[in-house]
Design a protein around this motif. Sequence first.
Motif, PDB file in Angstrom:
ATOM      1  N   LEU A 176       0.831  -1.196   0.000  1.00  0.00           N
ATOM      2  CA  LEU A 176       0.000   0.000   0.000  1.00  0.00           C
ATOM      3  C   LEU A 176       0.874   1.259   0.000  1.00  0.00           C
ATOM      4  CD1 LEU A 176      -2.772  -1.023   2.569  1.00  0.00           C
ATOM      5  CD2 LEU A 176      -3.004  -0.828   0.089  1.00  0.00           C
ATOM      6  N   HIS A 177       1.955   1.230   0.780  1.00  0.00           N
ATOM      7  CA  HIS A 177       2.866   2.378   0.796  1.00  0.00           C
ATOM      8  C   HIS A 177       3.524   2.576  -0.570  1.00  0.00           C
ATOM      9  CE1 HIS A 177       3.441   2.034   5.445  1.00  0.00           C
ATOM     10  NE2 HIS A 177       2.229   2.419   5.092  1.00  0.00           N
ATOM     11  N   ALA A 178       3.955   1.478  -1.167  1.00  0.00           N
ATOM     12  CA  ALA A 178       4.603   1.571  -2.479  1.00  0.00           C
ATOM     13  C   ALA A 178       3.629   2.129  -3.516  1.00  0.00           C
ATOM     14  CB  ALA A 178       5.112   0.199  -2.905  1.00  0.00           C
ATOM     15  N   ALA A 179       2.402   1.606  -3.505  1.00  0.00           N
ATOM     16  CA  ALA A 179       1.401   2.097  -4.454  1.00  0.00           C
ATOM     17  C   ALA A 179       1.082   3.570  -4.204  1.00  0.00           C
ATOM     18  CB  ALA A 179       0.131   1.256  -4.343  1.00  0.00           C
ATOM     19  N   ALA A 180       1.027   3.973  -2.923  1.00  0.00           N
ATOM     20  CA  ALA A 180       0.685   5.353  -2.579  1.00  0.00           C
ATOM     21  C   ALA A 180       1.714   6.335  -3.128  1.00  0.00           C
ATOM     22  CB  ALA A 180       0.579   5.494  -1.063  1.00  0.00           C
TER      23      ALA A 180
ATOM     24  N   PHE B 149      10.663  13.983  -4.178  1.00  0.00           N
ATOM     25  CA  PHE B 149      10.312  13.583  -2.821  1.00  0.00           C
ATOM     26  C   PHE B 149       9.350  12.397  -2.822  1.00  0.00           C
ATOM     27  CE2 PHE B 149      11.636  18.021  -2.476  1.00  0.00           C
ATOM     28  CZ  PHE B 149      12.531  17.939  -1.424  1.00  0.00           C
ATOM     29  N   ALA B 150       8.458  12.343  -3.809  1.00  0.00           N
ATOM     30  CA  ALA B 150       7.576  11.186  -3.918  1.00  0.00           C
ATOM     31  C   ALA B 150       8.372   9.929  -4.252  1.00  0.00           C
ATOM     32  CB  ALA B 150       6.504  11.436  -4.971  1.00  0.00           C
ATOM     33  N   LEU B 151       9.336  10.057  -5.139  1.00  0.00           N
ATOM     34  CA  LEU B 151      10.180   8.904  -5.488  1.00  0.00           C
ATOM     35  C   LEU B 151      11.064   8.495  -4.317  1.00  0.00           C
ATOM     36  CD1 LEU B 151      11.231   9.806  -9.141  1.00  0.00           C
ATOM     37  CD2 LEU B 151       9.541   8.123  -8.392  1.00  0.00           C
TER      38      LEU B 151
ATOM     39  N   LEU C 274      12.237   4.449  -0.129  1.00  0.00           N
ATOM     40  CA  LEU C 274      12.312   4.122   1.294  1.00  0.00           C
ATOM     41  C   LEU C 274      11.379   2.966   1.653  1.00  0.00           C
ATOM     42  CD1 LEU C 274      12.466   7.683   2.897  1.00  0.00           C
ATOM     43  CD2 LEU C 274      14.298   5.978   2.829  1.00  0.00           C
ATOM     44  N   VAL C 275      10.236   2.894   0.992  1.00  0.00           N
ATOM     45  CA  VAL C 275       9.286   1.811   1.260  1.00  0.00           C
ATOM     46  C   VAL C 275       9.934   0.452   1.025  1.00  0.00           C
ATOM     47  CG1 VAL C 275       7.165   0.720   0.431  1.00  0.00           C
ATOM     48  CG2 VAL C 275       7.223   3.179   0.829  1.00  0.00           C
ATOM     49  N   LEU C 276      10.840   0.377   0.068  1.00  0.00           N
ATOM     50  CA  LEU C 276      11.504  -0.900  -0.233  1.00  0.00           C
ATOM     51  C   LEU C 276      12.294  -1.411   0.963  1.00  0.00           C
ATOM     52  CD1 LEU C 276      12.797  -0.121  -3.852  1.00  0.00           C
ATOM     53  CD2 LEU C 276      10.653  -1.213  -3.159  1.00  0.00           C
TER      54      LEU C 276
END
Length: 552
Positions: free
Chosen positions: A346-350, A493-495, A500-502
């Motif tokens: 969900l974080h990665a998709a967000a 910043f979105a990237l 970081l989610v990884l």
Amino acid sequence: MSKSDTAEFRPDWRFWIIYVSLFLISFAAAVDNTIVFTALPSITQAIGGGGQYVWIANSYVVASTAIMPLFGQISNIFGRRIPSIMAVAVFALGSGISGGAHDIAMLIAGRTIQGIGCGGIFVFLDIIVCDLVPLRWRGQYLGPIVGAAGLGSTMGPVIGGALVKESWRWVLYITLPFSGLALVVMMFFMKLQYTPELSWRRRLMRIDIPGNALFVASVGAILVGLIMGGTIYPWKSYRVILPIAIGFAGWAAFSLYQLSPRWCPEPTIPPRLFNNRTSAIGFVLSFLSGMLLEWIVYFYPLYFQALQGASALKSGVNTLPFNACLMPAGIAAGTLMTKTGIYKPLHAAAYALTAIGLGLTATLKTSSSIIAWVFFQLILAAGIGCTFVTILPAIQAGLPESDVASSTSLYAFFRGFGFIWGVTIPSLVLNSHVDRGLHTISDPFVRDRMSNGGAYEFAAHGNIQRLPREGRSQVLDLYTGALRLSWLASIAFALLGFILVLGEKHIKLRKELNTEFKMEEVKMADKEHSEANGASTPNAADVDVRDTTLHA
């Protein structure tokens, strides 16, 4: 299969009364955060202090953000009920002082008191929900609370614009009914367990006074520097650089102090919160989420006002696709996290959706269609809305329930701290690009108005549409390039968030709730009343689970 794997969270009527009161006060606090923007001209005209208009709004922001970690520590020492009631009472007191102000100093003081109360409200909202709801279900119940805050922030300027026609004082009094209702409900229905083991004096001694004083002063200095930069003083002024530098130095000293068990036996921000990789990443993600939200909220209206000639009211209406879809997106993400028990995808998709939406927004021009910017806003709402309800449970997944207050207050602080940077960074990008391109503007008066940080204000007041055709074309070209560059900068910043989610780890979301701050046991009369109204008698497994959680 264990009981914790099969248990379901079943809130009772007391929970829903408390939850509705939290929803209302979340809305009221968020309204108060933005309601003064449209009323500032009327306020300064009535009581003076036009040169200090910046502090009418931002004293609230500084006070609410810097104080948040202290409220987390206070809730651990004194319980949740009394501090949360006091926060709402302080908020109401500030509203009354602000509404009754007879000069600018009194108004700023009132707004500062309001901000302190608001900081406590936003911390305690999340803490109380986390105390009442097991981790697996928290996203689902945090969604509407966050959505209420988002709706309040959106409606604030609209409500302020409507009320100021009657009296600017009602712009500041309007939150009093919400505060009063919340206080009544909290005093009579919010019965949370807490058994103090120490006297009031011993509990007061547990507060990390030196650490909090250093933290509040340091963060306050940073925020003051960021607020003054480009508005009161140029960014290169020592009056801007010095407080920011001193603030970060003080923050570093605070961090070292927190690491010393000898000098700080009970730290405000326990270093153990960062020992878990997923929790540490979650705090950074909350900062990025707050930053990107404010970036969108701050610069989408500028696009409509500068490039499409919309009024302030029309630009607010045009951002409804984003604001209206934040809450549904958050609720959907929270529900999905509850059903699946996962948060990393969900974080990665967000953050991926946010990056895509920002990239598409960077293509907007004066001739862009309604379908285009509505669709782009929907993508952004899906991404940002998801982050606002799924990050906190991920932070808490690797921490014990005893760290709920500390982790929640720090999460709220980083999100609020991100709001300030979400205005500062795009403003720097915009003004820098405009200053470099001023040579393309033939009118010297227009160049002077747009230079040295004046680009945002010049466009926001509808000046562009009043220019002659040739001059208007020059200015529109400059703003198109500046806004495009600002949106491209936000993609980075979105990237960063996506990358970081990884690094997050999947940690099972607990279904049980072992906390000393759970809801008080239901009296036998309440049980008999429930059974008399058709409530089924719970089975043994349900009783066992609820007795360790809410008894709900």
